[in-house]
Enzyme design. Structure first.
Site, short mmCIF file in Angstrom:
data_model
loop_
_atom_site.label_atom_id
_atom_site.label_comp_id
_atom_site.label_asym_id
_atom_site.label_seq_id
_atom_site.Cartn_x
_atom_site.Cartn_y
_atom_site.Cartn_z
N GLY A 1 -43.05 -6.61 -43.97
CA GLY A 1 -44.06 -5.75 -44.56
C GLY A 1 -44.32 -4.45 -43.81
N PHE A 2 -44.11 -4.45 -42.51
CA PHE A 2 -44.44 -3.27 -41.72
C PHE A 2 -43.43 -3.06 -40.59
CE2 PHE A 2 -48.25 -4.92 -43.61
CZ PHE A 2 -48.84 -3.80 -44.16
N GLY A 3 -43.14 -1.80 -40.32
CA GLY A 3 -42.34 -1.47 -39.14
C GLY A 3 -43.23 -1.50 -37.90
N GLY A 4 -42.59 -1.45 -36.74
CA GLY A 4 -43.33 -1.28 -35.50
C GLY A 4 -44.03 -2.52 -34.97
N MET B 1 -40.42 -2.64 -50.77
CA MET B 1 -41.63 -3.50 -50.75
C MET B 1 -42.44 -3.26 -52.02
SD MET B 1 -42.85 -2.80 -46.88
CE MET B 1 -41.71 -2.84 -45.49
N HIS C 1 -30.40 0.84 -43.33
CA HIS C 1 -31.21 -0.26 -43.88
C HIS C 1 -32.39 0.34 -44.65
CE1 HIS C 1 -32.83 -4.44 -43.59
NE2 HIS C 1 -34.01 -3.85 -43.50
N HIS D 1 -32.85 -4.10 -48.38
CA HIS D 1 -33.61 -5.31 -48.07
C HIS D 1 -34.77 -5.41 -49.06
CE1 HIS D 1 -36.35 -7.46 -44.85
NE2 HIS D 1 -36.08 -8.25 -45.90
N MET E 1 -37.92 -6.85 -50.40
CA MET E 1 -39.10 -7.69 -50.10
C MET E 1 -39.97 -7.63 -51.35
SD MET E 1 -39.64 -6.47 -46.19
CE MET E 1 -38.66 -5.02 -46.48
N MET F 1 -35.70 -12.67 -40.40
CA MET F 1 -36.79 -11.77 -40.03
C MET F 1 -37.33 -12.18 -38.66
SD MET F 1 -37.35 -9.47 -42.42
CE MET F 1 -38.68 -8.76 -41.47
N GLY G 1 -35.87 -0.01 -36.60
CA GLY G 1 -36.59 1.10 -37.22
C GLY G 1 -37.30 1.95 -36.19
N SER G 2 -38.43 1.45 -35.69
CA SER G 2 -39.23 2.26 -34.76
C SER G 2 -38.46 2.55 -33.46
CB SER G 2 -40.56 1.57 -34.46
OG SER G 2 -40.36 0.22 -34.11
N SER H 1 -33.27 1.33 -39.67
CA SER H 1 -34.15 1.13 -40.83
C SER H 1 -34.88 2.44 -41.13
CB SER H 1 -35.16 0.02 -40.56
OG SER H 1 -36.12 0.01 -41.59
N ASP I 1 -33.93 -8.56 -38.15
CA ASP I 1 -34.74 -7.43 -38.60
C ASP I 1 -36.19 -7.59 -38.15
OD1 ASP I 1 -35.84 -5.32 -39.99
OD2 ASP I 1 -35.51 -6.18 -41.98
N GLY I 2 -36.63 -6.65 -37.32
CA GLY I 2 -38.03 -6.61 -36.90
C GLY I 2 -38.19 -6.63 -35.40
N GLY I 3 -38.71 -5.55 -34.84
CA GLY I 3 -38.98 -5.51 -33.41
C GLY I 3 -37.73 -5.48 -32.54
N ASP J 1 -35.80 -0.60 -46.79
CA ASP J 1 -36.78 -1.66 -47.07
C ASP J 1 -37.51 -1.38 -48.37
OD1 ASP J 1 -36.62 -3.38 -44.72
OD2 ASP J 1 -37.24 -1.59 -43.63
#
Ligand code: DX5
Ligand code: ZN
Length: 232
Positions: A151-154, A46, A42, A75, A77, A146, A206-207, A17, A184-186, A44
């Site tokens: 809304g946010f990475g990390g 927003m 990917h 993606h 959002m 999700m 991502g992170s 991401s 997607d996410g974490g 994002d």
């Protein structure tokens, strides 16, 4: 150019991401994850409305399409996604996902994405039940679950996602509908293999990839882990 086929064949793959990348050297960051074995990039989008954050829009996607050798997975959002899918696909998107929660008529959005020549994904937030996907499973090209609030990475991975992946896989198999599940996410080295074992194949990170000093090595490590967790 990014004219390679988007990986929708169910093989597990790493999808970095770009949200967590260093935007001052995007070309280098993309090249690094490509060398590490990334299957797609990917992106994002927003709008500060559907999610409480702003990210990027069509001009960045157009610039990325000149940089990326692998396909772009967009993606959305955003509220009212059907208004924008054409512009993102014209800018180079090969896959476009939108949120079920943001679309009054999701089948129309899927149709618009597919008619414009891209793969259509339907995304749901962590608290949206799988049953909400009932009307779209026969038409979507992939489903994005999700594993954090969008809304946010990390953010920290929500463990209940594992069960959701497994259950969605069962529902799809029961309907003879074999389409990829994207998570997607974490996502990172601690949970990637487990997610693949549960039935996910498109692993957004991502992170875990861009926060370290070596995105190429991080991508390669995830790639190896995901191979190890794949179903025979
Ligand atoms: C969150 C985005 C994700 C995000 C993932 O709303 O949809 O794609 O970039 O970032 P990590 O992997 O850091 O959770
Ligand atoms: Zn995303």
């Amino acid at each position: 150019m990014n004219d390679s086929r988007a990986p929708l064949d169910g093989r597990p793959c790493v999808v970095p991401s770009i949200l967590s990348a260093d935007f001052g050297c995007l070309r280098d960051q993309v090249a690094a994850v490509e060398r590490g074995g990334a299957a797609m990039i990917h992106v994002d989008i927003m709008d500060g409305h559907f999610v409480p954050n702003l990210s990027m829009g069509v001009p960045i996607v157009r610039a990325l399409s000149r940089i990326c050798r692998i396909p772009m997975d967009i993606h959305l959002m955003i509220a009212d996604p059907i208004r924008y899918v054409g512009a993102f696909i014209a800018a180079g998107a090969k896959l476009v996902s939108f949120h079920l929660e943001a679309a009054a008529r999701p089948l129309e959005v899927i149709g618009a994405i597919q008619e414009a020549g891209a793969g259509a994904g339907v995304a749901i937030k962590p608290k949206t039940p799988l049953a909400a996907l009932d009307g779209v499973l026969a038409r979507a090209d992939f489903i994005l679950l999700m594993s954090v609030e969008p809304g946010f990475g990390g953010q920290k991975f929500i463990p209940a996602t594992l069960e959701k992946v497994d259950e969605l896989g069962k529902t799809l198999r029961a309907r003879d509908r074999i389409i990829p599940i994207e998570v997607d996410g974490g996502v990172g080295e601690e949970n990637a293999a487990g997610l693949v074992a549960a039935g996910a194949s498109l692993m957004v990170a991502g992170s875990a990839i861009f926060d370290g000093i070596d995105p190429e090595a991080s991508t390669r490590r995830l790639h190896t882990l995901i191979g190890a967790g794949a179903r025979g």
